[in-house]
Write a protein that holds these residues in place. Structure first.
Motif, PDB file in Angstrom:
ATOM      1  N   HIS A  82       0.844  -1.202   0.000  1.00 52.10           N
ATOM      2  CA  HIS A  82       0.000   0.000   0.000  1.00 52.10           C
ATOM      3  C   HIS A  82       0.877   1.248   0.000  1.00 52.10           C
ATOM      4  O   HIS A  82       1.923   1.267   0.630  1.00 52.10           O
ATOM      5  CB  HIS A  82      -0.905   0.027   1.234  1.00 52.10           C
ATOM      6  CG  HIS A  82      -1.818  -1.151   1.300  1.00 52.10           C
ATOM      7  ND1 HIS A  82      -3.027  -1.193   0.659  1.00 52.10           N
ATOM      8  CD2 HIS A  82      -1.675  -2.354   1.910  1.00 52.10           C
ATOM      9  CE1 HIS A  82      -3.599  -2.353   0.880  1.00 52.10           C
ATOM     10  NE2 HIS A  82      -2.800  -3.087   1.639  1.00 52.10           N
ATOM     11  N   TYR A  83       0.411   2.277  -0.668  1.00 47.19           N
ATOM     12  CA  TYR A  83       1.185   3.510  -0.798  1.00 47.19           C
ATOM     13  C   TYR A  83       0.393   4.658  -0.165  1.00 47.19           C
ATOM     14  O   TYR A  83      -0.773   4.867  -0.494  1.00 47.19           O
ATOM     15  CB  TYR A  83       1.437   3.767  -2.279  1.00 47.19           C
ATOM     16  CG  TYR A  83       2.059   5.094  -2.622  1.00 47.19           C
ATOM     17  CD1 TYR A  83       3.307   5.454  -2.130  1.00 47.19           C
ATOM     18  CD2 TYR A  83       1.405   5.994  -3.476  1.00 47.19           C
ATOM     19  CE1 TYR A  83       3.882   6.668  -2.473  1.00 47.19           C
ATOM     20  CE2 TYR A  83       1.976   7.204  -3.823  1.00 47.19           C
ATOM     21  CZ  TYR A  83       3.207   7.526  -3.315  1.00 47.19           C
ATOM     22  OH  TYR A  83       3.777   8.731  -3.649  1.00 47.19           O
ATOM     23  N   HIS A  84       1.039   5.390   0.746  1.00 39.94           N
ATOM     24  CA  HIS A  84       0.350   6.483   1.453  1.00 39.94           C
ATOM     25  C   HIS A  84       1.178   7.758   1.399  1.00 39.94           C
ATOM     26  O   HIS A  84       2.348   7.753   1.763  1.00 39.94           O
ATOM     27  CB  HIS A  84       0.127   6.135   2.920  1.00 39.94           C
ATOM     28  CG  HIS A  84      -0.652   4.884   3.114  1.00 39.94           C
ATOM     29  ND1 HIS A  84      -2.018   4.860   3.272  1.00 39.94           N
ATOM     30  CD2 HIS A  84      -0.247   3.592   3.158  1.00 39.94           C
ATOM     31  CE1 HIS A  84      -2.425   3.615   3.407  1.00 39.94           C
ATOM     32  NE2 HIS A  84      -1.378   2.823   3.346  1.00 39.94           N
ATOM     33  N   THR A  85       0.564   8.809   0.977  1.00 40.08           N
ATOM     34  CA  THR A  85       1.213  10.118   1.026  1.00 40.08           C
ATOM     35  C   THR A  85       0.134  11.131   1.393  1.00 40.08           C
ATOM     36  O   THR A  85      -1.027  10.968   1.001  1.00 40.08           O
ATOM     37  CB  THR A  85       1.914  10.443  -0.317  1.00 40.08           C
ATOM     38  OG1 THR A  85       2.665  11.634  -0.187  1.00 40.08           O
ATOM     39  CG2 THR A  85       0.948  10.550  -1.478  1.00 40.08           C
ATOM     40  N   PRO A  86       0.462  12.132   2.232  1.00 43.03           N
ATOM     41  CA  PRO A  86      -0.606  13.026   2.703  1.00 43.03           C
ATOM     42  C   PRO A  86      -1.124  13.926   1.583  1.00 43.03           C
ATOM     43  O   PRO A  86      -0.431  14.143   0.593  1.00 43.03           O
ATOM     44  CB  PRO A  86       0.094  13.867   3.772  1.00 43.03           C
ATOM     45  CG  PRO A  86       1.542  13.799   3.438  1.00 43.03           C
ATOM     46  CD  PRO A  86       1.766  12.465   2.801  1.00 43.03           C
TER      47      PRO A  86
END
Lengths: 142, 336
Positions: free
Chosen positions: B290-294
Motif C-alpha cells: 500500500h502507498y500512502h502520502t498526505p
C-alpha cells in the motif's frame, strides 16, 4: 597560499593539514559559491578532529554541533548563514556559549559581513575553476 | 478526544484542532501563518525575527481556533519539542506548557519528524505495519522502517545536503527564487528530463544513505559551462535525477524489508513527479504494497500532523511534564 584540489578527497586532505595547526578557539570563515567545496572541507576537518557522525550541510538547521575525539579540541561548531543572508546578525542562536573557548573550533559558511571584520581568525576562500578543480586559499605553507 | 496541536519549529506558525472518531482522524481546524514573505524581505531567515513573528502570530491563531477561555473543548495539548530552530521552538513550547498548566490538560511532546511520518495517517486509509517511510524536506532526507506505532529504525539518511536543500540551491543557481521546489517542478513541466545526464550519487551503493551535494555541484558547473541551456531542461533533468535517486533507494528498502506499506512525507513529497513516479513503480513491481502520502496541504509544516502523532503517544500514556519540558534543537527520533 592558494592550493588546487581535483577531488573531494583532496579538498578534505587540505582540511586535515589545516586541522593539525589549530590550537582551539579559532573561528574559520569559509567563503565561496554553491558547490565550491565548503561543506566538503568541513567534513575533512571533522574527520581530522575525530568526529564520528557524518558532517551534514547546516544550511537548513543553521548550526550543527559535533563532539570530537581530539585531546584538546572537544567540539566542532558548524554554522551556515546561507539562509540568513550577508547582513544577518546571529542573535538568538546562542553562539556566545561557544565563542572564545579553547576546546571549540567554530566554522562558518556564508559568514555575515560583521563577523568578517573582527572575529574571524582564519579566512578561507573557495573558487570553482571547472567540474573537478577548486582553488582554495588559506594560511598554510605548502 | 480532541487535541490542540502547536508547531513552530521553523518558518511557519501552525495551530490545529484534531479529533479522532472510530480510528479516523478529523482535522477540525488547521491554521498556518507562513513567514516566507517576511524572510524574503530580509534576504533570508533571521532566527530572532522568526521567533518574534511566531510570538506575534501564535495568540491571534489561538483566538481564531475559538476554544472557550477555560479550554473545556480540548482534552490534551500537543507541541513540537524539536528538532528545529531553538528560538522558534521555544515559542510553541512556552505556549503549550502555559496552556497545559492553566487548563490542567495533559501535555504531549512530539518530534517534528514523527509528525511528518504521521501526516500519512491523514490520507484516506490508515497505513498497515510494517512501513518503509521516505521523509523528504528542506532539512531532512531519511528512510525509516516503522514496525509499529512509535517504533522507528533508521535505514538511511543524507550524508551531506537534504533533497529539499538541493532543490532550493539549484533554484538559486538558476535565479528562480525561493522556495525552490515548486518553482523547479513548474519549470520542469516544459523541459526535457533526458536533456542532461546529471549524476545520481550513491544510487547504486549498498548503503541506504543519500548524497545530494555532488548533484547540486554538477548543476552548478553545468550552468557555468552551458549558460545558454534552457533552464526548463536543466530543471527537468535535475528533478529527474533527484526522483530517480529517492525512488530507487525506497524500492531497494521495500525489497529488503518487505513492508505492508510505503509512506512518503515531508515538504518535497508535494513534488508531483516524485509522488506519481513512486506510486507507479510501486504498483508495477510491488502491487500488494500500500502507498500512502498526505494530501498536499499536509506535506509542508503543519500542526495537524503533530496532533495525529500525539494520539498514539496518548494511547501509551506518554506525557510530558509542563514544568520541565524544554525545546531541543537536536531531539532524536526515538522509539516509544
Amino acid at each position: 597560499m592558494t592550493f588546487s584540489t581535483h577531488t573531494p578527497e583532496e579538498t578534505k586532505q587540505l582540511a586535515v593539514q589545516l586541522a593539525s595547526s589549530l590550537q582551539g578557539g579559532e573561528i574559520l570563515a569559509l567563503e565561496g559559491d554553491l558547490g565550491s567545496g565548503k561543506t566538503t572541507f568541513v567534513q575533512g576537518l571533522g574527520e581530522a578532529l575525530g568526529v564520528k557522525a557524518y558532517v551534514r550541510s547546516p544550511s537548513f538547521t543553521l548550526m550543527n554541533i559535533y563532539h570530537t575525539s581530539h585531546p584538546t579540541i572537544h567540539f566542532l561548531v558548524h554554522l551556515d548563514c546561507y539562509r540568513l543572508g550577508p547582513l544577518c546578525d546571529l542573535q538568538g542562536l546562542e553562539l556566545e556559549e561557544w565563542l572564545h573557548r579553547s576546546d571549540v573550533i567554530i566554522v562558518i559558511e556564508w559568514p555575515p559581513h560583521h563577523l568578517l571584520n573582527k572575529n574571524v581568525s582564519i579566512s578561507i576562500i573557495f573558487e570553482m575553476i571547472n567540474a573537478q578543480t577548486r582553488n582554495i586559499s588559506l594560511p598554510l605553507s605548502p | 478526544m480532541r487535541i490542540l496541536a502547536i508547531e513552530t519549529s521553523c518558518d511557519d506558525t501552525s495551530l490545529a484542532i484534531v479529533s479522532c472518531k472510530d480510528d479516523m482522524f478529523i482535522v477540525e481546524k488547521n491554521l498556518v501563518s507562513s513567514q516566507i514573505d517576511t524572510h524574503a524581505l530580509y534576504g533570508g531567515v533571521v532566527p530572532e525575527i522568526a521567533a518574534r513573528m511566531h510570538a506575534e502570530q501564535i495568540a491571534p491563531l489561538l483566538y481564531a481556533l475559538e476554544i472557550p477561555q477555560d479550554g473545556s473543548t480540548v482534552d490534551a495539548i500537543a507541541v513540537t519539542a524539536g528538532p528545529g530552530l531553538v528560538p522558534s521552538l521555544r515559542v510553541g513550547v512556552a505556549c503549550a506548557t502555559t496552556l497545559a498548566v492553566a487548563w490542567q490538560k495533559s501535555l504531549i511532546a512530539i518530534n517534528h519528524l514523527e509528525g511528518h511520518l504521521y501526516s500519512c495517517w491523514l490520507a484516506e486509509k490508515p497505513p498497515l505495519f510494517p512501513c518503509v517511510a521516505l521523509l523528504v524536506s528542506g532539512g531532512h532526507t531519511e528512510l525509516i522502517f516503522m514496525k509499529d506505532h512509535g517504533n522507528y529504525e533508521y535505514l538511511g539518511r543524507t550524508r551531506d545536503d537534504a533533497a529539499g536543500e538541493a532543490f532550493d540551491k539549484v533554484a538559486k543557481l538558476l535565479g528562480l527564487g525561493y522556495p525552490g521546489g515548486p518553482l523547479i517542478s513548474k519549470k520542469a513541466l516544459e523541459g526535457k528530463k533526458d536533456a542532461i545526464d546529471f549524476p545520481r550519487p550513491m544510487k547504486n551503493a549498498i548503503s541506504f544513505d543519500f548524497s545530494f551535494s555532488g548533484l547540486k555541484t554538477a548543476v552548478a558547473y553545468h550552468v557555468k559551462d552551458h549558460p545558454d541551456d534552457r533552464p526548463e531542461d536543466i530543471c527537468a533533468s535535475f528533478q529527474d535525477a533527484v526522483v530517480d535517486i529517492l525512488v530507487s533507494k525506497t524500492l531497494k528498502a521495500v525489497e529488503k524489508y518487505q513492508p505492508a506499506s510505503v509512506l512518503l512525507s515531508g515538504g518535497v513529497s508535494a513534488n508531483i513527479s516524485l509522488r506519481e513516479t513512486l506510486k507507479k513503480i510501486l504498483s508495477d513491481r510491488f502491487p500488494h504494497v500500500h502507498y500512502h502520502t498526505p494530501p498536499i496541504t499536509y506535506t509542508t509544516d503543519n500542526a495537524a500532523m503533530i496532533g495525529v502523532a500525539a494520539f498514539f503517544h496518548l494511547q501509551k500514556n506518554d506525557f510530558a511534564d509542563p514544568l520541565t519540558l524544554a525545546a531541543d534543537p537536536n531531539l532524536p527520533l526515538s522509539s516509544l
